[in-house]
Design a protein around this motif. Structure first.
Motif, PDB file in Angstrom:
ATOM      1  N   TYR A 298       0.351  -9.877   3.915  1.00 14.68           N
ATOM      2  CA  TYR A 298       0.990 -10.389   2.783  1.00 14.68           C
ATOM      3  C   TYR A 298       2.593  -9.457   2.836  1.00 14.68           C
ATOM      4  CZ  TYR A 298      -3.019 -12.617   0.742  1.00 14.68           C
ATOM      5  OH  TYR A 298      -4.211 -13.332   0.753  1.00 14.68           O
ATOM      6  N   GLY A 299       2.942  -9.398   3.978  1.00 10.98           N
ATOM      7  CA  GLY A 299       4.086  -8.647   4.245  1.00 10.98           C
ATOM      8  C   GLY A 299       4.047  -7.235   4.975  1.00 10.98           C
ATOM      9  N   GLY A 300       2.803  -6.957   5.060  1.00 13.47           N
ATOM     10  CA  GLY A 300       2.414  -5.556   5.417  1.00 13.47           C
ATOM     11  C   GLY A 300       2.992  -5.188   6.951  1.00 13.47           C
ATOM     12  N   THR A 301       3.142  -6.140   7.637  1.00 15.05           N
ATOM     13  CA  THR A 301       4.018  -5.901   9.136  1.00 15.05           C
ATOM     14  C   THR A 301       5.498  -6.112   8.778  1.00 15.05           C
ATOM     15  OG1 THR A 301       3.446  -8.400   9.628  1.00 15.05           O
ATOM     16  CG2 THR A 301       1.898  -6.641  10.159  1.00 15.05           C
ATOM     17  N   PHE A 302       5.890  -7.170   8.066  1.00 15.57           N
ATOM     18  CA  PHE A 302       7.386  -7.340   8.024  1.00 15.57           C
ATOM     19  C   PHE A 302       7.958  -6.212   7.427  1.00 15.57           C
ATOM     20  CE2 PHE A 302      11.338  -9.183   6.217  1.00 15.57           C
ATOM     21  CZ  PHE A 302      11.691  -9.936   7.101  1.00 15.57           C
ATOM     22  N   PHE A 303       7.339  -5.910   6.579  1.00 15.71           N
ATOM     23  CA  PHE A 303       7.954  -4.354   5.868  1.00 15.71           C
ATOM     24  C   PHE A 303       7.063  -3.191   6.052  1.00 15.71           C
ATOM     25  CE2 PHE A 303       9.125  -7.688   2.591  1.00 15.71           C
ATOM     26  CZ  PHE A 303      10.392  -7.646   2.632  1.00 15.71           C
ATOM     27  N   GLY A 304       6.339  -3.291   7.406  1.00 15.64           N
ATOM     28  CA  GLY A 304       5.439  -2.175   7.866  1.00 15.64           C
ATOM     29  C   GLY A 304       6.251  -0.885   8.070  1.00 15.64           C
ATOM     30  N   GLY A 305       7.365  -1.017   8.524  1.00 18.19           N
ATOM     31  CA  GLY A 305       8.124   0.667   8.675  1.00 18.19           C
ATOM     32  C   GLY A 305       8.424   1.344   7.179  1.00 18.19           C
ATOM     33  N   PHE A 306       8.504   0.522   5.870  1.00 15.07           N
ATOM     34  CA  PHE A 306       8.572   1.199   4.863  1.00 15.07           C
ATOM     35  C   PHE A 306       7.218   1.661   4.327  1.00 15.07           C
ATOM     36  CE2 PHE A 306       8.235   0.403   0.206  1.00 15.07           C
ATOM     37  CZ  PHE A 306       9.029   1.395  -0.305  1.00 15.07           C
ATOM     38  N   PHE A 307       6.160   0.914   4.639  1.00 12.73           N
ATOM     39  CA  PHE A 307       4.968   1.221   4.364  1.00 12.73           C
ATOM     40  C   PHE A 307       4.250   2.503   4.969  1.00 12.73           C
ATOM     41  CE2 PHE A 307       4.476  -3.040   2.817  1.00 12.73           C
ATOM     42  CZ  PHE A 307       4.538  -3.017   1.468  1.00 12.73           C
ATOM     43  N   GLN A 308       5.063   2.423   6.016  1.00 16.46           N
ATOM     44  CA  GLN A 308       4.754   3.816   7.053  1.00 16.46           C
ATOM     45  C   GLN A 308       5.300   5.034   6.595  1.00 16.46           C
ATOM     46  OE1 GLN A 308       6.003   3.128  11.097  1.00 16.46           O
ATOM     47  NE2 GLN A 308       4.102   3.926  11.955  1.00 16.46           N
ATOM     48  N   TRP A 309       6.522   4.801   6.039  1.00 14.89           N
ATOM     49  CA  TRP A 309       6.923   6.145   5.184  1.00 14.89           C
ATOM     50  C   TRP A 309       6.025   6.339   4.036  1.00 14.89           C
ATOM     51  CZ3 TRP A 309       9.551   9.643   7.702  1.00 14.89           C
ATOM     52  CH2 TRP A 309      10.390   9.303   8.577  1.00 14.89           C
ATOM     53  N   VAL A 310       5.814   5.403   3.136  1.00 14.79           N
ATOM     54  CA  VAL A 310       5.072   5.581   2.205  1.00 14.79           C
ATOM     55  C   VAL A 310       3.543   6.345   2.345  1.00 14.79           C
ATOM     56  CG1 VAL A 310       3.608   4.285   0.296  1.00 14.79           C
ATOM     57  CG2 VAL A 310       5.907   3.615   0.859  1.00 14.79           C
ATOM     58  N   ASN A 311       2.889   5.578   3.594  1.00  9.66           N
ATOM     59  CA  ASN A 311       1.730   6.502   3.994  1.00  9.66           C
ATOM     60  C   ASN A 311       1.816   7.814   4.582  1.00  9.66           C
ATOM     61  OD1 ASN A 311      -1.141   6.005   4.828  1.00  9.66           O
ATOM     62  ND2 ASN A 311      -0.475   5.787   7.017  1.00  9.66           N
ATOM     63  N   ILE A 312       3.080   8.200   4.982  1.00 14.25           N
ATOM     64  CA  ILE A 312       3.286   9.382   5.644  1.00 14.25           C
ATOM     65  C   ILE A 312       3.079  10.494   4.304  1.00 14.25           C
ATOM     66  CG2 ILE A 312       5.100  11.249   6.484  1.00 14.25           C
ATOM     67  CD1 ILE A 312       5.956   8.801   8.075  1.00 14.25           C
ATOM     68  N   PHE A 313       3.976  10.186   3.106  1.00 13.02           N
ATOM     69  CA  PHE A 313       3.925  10.992   1.899  1.00 13.02           C
ATOM     70  C   PHE A 313       2.677  10.874   1.108  1.00 13.02           C
ATOM     71  CE2 PHE A 313       8.601  10.114   2.553  1.00 13.02           C
ATOM     72  CZ  PHE A 313       9.035  11.386   2.356  1.00 13.02           C
ATOM     73  N   ALA A 314       2.027   9.875   1.353  1.00 14.23           N
ATOM     74  CA  ALA A 314       0.759   9.850   0.777  1.00 14.23           C
ATOM     75  C   ALA A 314      -0.266  10.693   1.052  1.00 14.23           C
ATOM     76  CB  ALA A 314       0.163   8.152   0.681  1.00 14.23           C
ATOM     77  N   ARG A 315      -0.466  10.449   2.502  1.00 17.11           N
ATOM     78  CA  ARG A 315      -1.266  11.350   3.260  1.00 17.11           C
ATOM     79  C   ARG A 315      -0.983  12.916   3.367  1.00 17.11           C
ATOM     80  NH1 ARG A 315      -1.750   8.530   9.023  1.00 17.11           N
ATOM     81  NH2 ARG A 315      -2.909  10.475   9.035  1.00 17.11           N
ATOM     82  N   ASN A 316       0.186  13.368   3.597  1.00 18.22           N
ATOM     83  CA  ASN A 316       0.699  14.562   3.553  1.00 18.22           C
ATOM     84  C   ASN A 316       1.133  15.270   2.220  1.00 18.22           C
ATOM     85  OD1 ASN A 316       0.805  15.075   6.853  1.00 18.22           O
ATOM     86  ND2 ASN A 316       1.939  13.201   6.322  1.00 18.22           N
TER      87      ASN A 316
END
Length: 439
Positions: A298-316
């Protein structure tokens, strides 16, 4: 052969309708269809070498047709206005600030990647790749002392370097800067490519340069006066050719270095040819292998780069670990698959695969429409206003369409870094207004 004929008729019909409705063919329409017509022919011949287990040959080829049809439909449906672009200078780059900023980036890059010099002196380019992508971060064999330095080099610096090339290239060919900022950006691309033993950055920059000079700025660089029997060629073209010659040898140098250090039985040209045509075959194989385990993202790849930044902040920052859609696709593309002819591959599965993973055929249609609409809108605004920022954005989108036979760049975090820094590099911080005058 019916498949190839269908693709050909589809493209010709799209060209005819665009010419009829809009009155002209946009560069992104021409480039997309030329690239995918060639890839469609290759895909048809390639299916004769593959034994599909979970999908059929017809299903695989139908996904390619759906992708081509959706993009062409979007160009017709979201039609552009037939603006006549006026060649005006509106801004001028603040070259000293650009130079200082790029110099700072160079020092940061060299400092972080200083361990790569030892590998370069030994001619061990595969050692550099291992230290970047496979060695545990923080270990003695890793190029990165921490996750922050890894993010800085692989996402931030890479995105900033590419955005600097886009803006400096556009500004130079528009006559809004000298060649110096662009030349510095090219040098920074070469340094980054050597220190990471990667070819992709030079490959992208080469495509950008070709697109900008022939498809975006062609009119201002080449003109033919039939009455006077005179051909005008801007001096900027010759300066560009010399810089382009500077980039290409490093593609061969890095390719040869990786072949030798990896004891690979392959020639440089064979390696580059495989680099260009392996993605479409890899798409077929990875689709067939993972077909029964697909779940919509559901858009996880189309907007993957945005979610990647969310993941960086969420994990760190918040120590929260969530398995985002983009990570599932990355995991699917990690194993090497056998392509035949003693070759293994695990890099790019074409843009179609990424779009397909978001929701099957439906997501291919929707996300390709969104790509076409965005490109058309930016192209429309660029023709109307002809600003440096809009030209840079259009060049970025045009490049992504040109490499759609490789992968969808939106899944990478640096995609959004490029967008942000195109805005920054074209802001008053690095540009100044000049009086409108023809150039």
């Amino acid at each position: 052969m019916l498949y190839i004929l269908l693709v050909f008729v589809l493209i010709i019909l799209s060209f005819y309708l665009n010419q009829l409705i809009v009155g002209k063919l946009s560069p992104h329409l021409i480039i997309f269809n030329l690239i995918w017509f060639v890839l469609s022919i290759f895909a048809w011949f390639m299916t004769k070498e593959i034994t599909f287990k979970n999908v059929t040959k017809i299903y695989f080829l139908s996904l390619i047709i759906m992708f081509i049809a959706s993009f062409n439909f979007s160009i017709i449906f979201f039609k552009i206005n037939n603006y006549v672009k006026v060649l005006k200078r509106k801004t001028q780059l603040k070259e000293l600030r650009i130079f200082i900023f790029l110099l700072l980036l160079t020092f940061i890059l060299i400092f972080i990647m200083r361990s790569s010099f030892n590998y370069l002196l030994k001619g061990d380019l595969n050692g550099i790749r291992y230290s970047i992508y496979y060695a545990k971060i923080g270990s003695q064999n890793s190029s990165f002392s921490s996750g922050i330095t890894s993010i800085l080099v692989q996402w931030l610096l890479r995105g900033i370097i590419l955005s600097s090339v886009i803006v400096n290239l556009s500004a130079f060919l528009r006559g809004e800067s000298s060649f110096k900022p662009l030349f510095f950006s090219y040098i920074l691309v070469i340094i980054y490519s050597l220190l990471t033993a990667g070819r992709i950055l030079i490959f992208y920059v080469s495509i950008m340069t070709i697109l900008s000079i022939f498809f975006i700025n062609g009119y201002s660089l080449f003109r033919v006066d039939a009455e006077k029997r005179d051909i005008f060629i801007s001096k900027r073209v010759f300066v560009f050719i010399s810089s382009f010659i500077l980039l290409l040898p490093f593609v061969f140098l890095i390719t040869r270095g990786r072949i030798l250090s990896g004891n690979i039985d392959s020639s440089v040209f064979s390696s580059i040819r495989g680099y260009l045509f392996s993605p479409i075959k890899y798409f077929a194989l990875v689709l067939d292998q993972n077909f029964n385990s697909f779940d919509p993202l559901y858009g996880g790849t189309f907007f993957g780069g945005f979610f990647q930044w969310v993941n960086i902040f969420a994990r760190n920052i918040f120590t929260y670990n969530y398995n985002f859609g983009f990570q599932k696709v990355i995991d699917e593309l990690t194993p090497f698959l056998y392509l035949g002819h003693n070759k293994y591959y695990n890099a790019f599965p074409t843009t179609i695969y990424y779009f397909y993973r978001d929701g099957g055929i439906v997501s291919i249609f929707i996300e390709t429409l969104l790509l076409g609409f965005t490109t058309n809108k930016i192209y429309d605004l660029y023709n109307k206003h002809n600003s440096l920022r809009l030209e840079s954005l259009y060049l970025f989108l045009l490049t992504n369409i040109s490499i759609s036979g490789f992968r969808w760049e939106g899944i990478n975090a640096d995609f959004w870094v490029i967008l942000i820094f195109i805005y920054i590099f074209t802001s008053p911080l690095f540009t100044e207004k000049v009086s409108n005058k023809n150039f």
